[in-house]
Design a protein around this motif. Sequence first.
Motif, PDB file in Angstrom:
ATOM      1  N   PHE A  47       7.040 -27.779  29.700  1.00 47.55           N
ATOM      2  CA  PHE A  47       5.837 -27.182  29.736  1.00 47.55           C
ATOM      3  C   PHE A  47       4.918 -28.479  30.193  1.00 47.55           C
ATOM      4  CE2 PHE A  47       7.254 -23.940  26.348  1.00 47.55           C
ATOM      5  CZ  PHE A  47       6.939 -22.997  27.111  1.00 47.55           C
ATOM      6  N   ALA A  88       4.117 -16.944  31.361  1.00 51.45           N
ATOM      7  CA  ALA A  88       4.101 -18.419  31.207  1.00 51.45           C
ATOM      8  C   ALA A  88       4.625 -19.586  32.357  1.00 51.45           C
ATOM      9  CB  ALA A  88       4.374 -18.843  29.932  1.00 51.45           C
ATOM     10  N   ASN A  92       2.861 -22.408  34.565  1.00 56.45           N
ATOM     11  CA  ASN A  92       3.328 -23.614  34.317  1.00 56.45           C
ATOM     12  C   ASN A  92       3.899 -24.192  35.586  1.00 56.45           C
ATOM     13  OD1 ASN A  92       4.377 -25.773  32.502  1.00 56.45           O
ATOM     14  ND2 ASN A  92       6.335 -25.132  32.993  1.00 56.45           N
TER      15      ASN A  92
END
Length: 190
Positions: A47, A88, A92
């Motif tokens: 992340f 995500a 990311n």
Amino acid sequence: MTKILAFAGSLRKDSYNKLMVKAALAGAKAAGAEVTFIDLADYPLPFMDEDLEKREGLPANARKLKELFKSHQGLLIATPEYNKSIPAVLKNVIDWVSRPVPDEKPFEPFAGKVVGTMSASPGAFGGIRALGHLSFILNNISFIVLPDGYSLVKAHEVFNPDGTIKDAKTAETVAGIGRKVAELARKTHG
């Protein structure tokens, strides 16, 4: 030669978005572009973490992706819709790739690069809500986003077993996105 990079914001092996972006890529190729398809599953990233970045710099896969983004004049991105936004993994990737490296102005590698966006979903909305979020993000980091993002509904009914699109009109619409990206990228980047 104009180079177009394509990927889906999905890690799923049998992703409808991967199938769709490959169909769009065929349109770019037919328009004379050199095309590259990548699978984000081949570029795992931690992340986004500025402390990690400060300690270690950009992760190796972020550097590889950044170079791919920089070396292509246009992009085709197909995104699933998760909770009415982009997944995500896609956010990311964008966050890491957009981080400036020494002697680089923020977003400099993306200024004027052309992007075609699309989304496929088995649902009735086809991921349309994610497209608005994706376009907003990409516009804010200096990409030129085509205004006619395409949303493919009932994607589970659209593809043949070989990954091609059953309906000729839908196939032409999706290929047209690739063609438009290739043509505009050629005009804007010579």
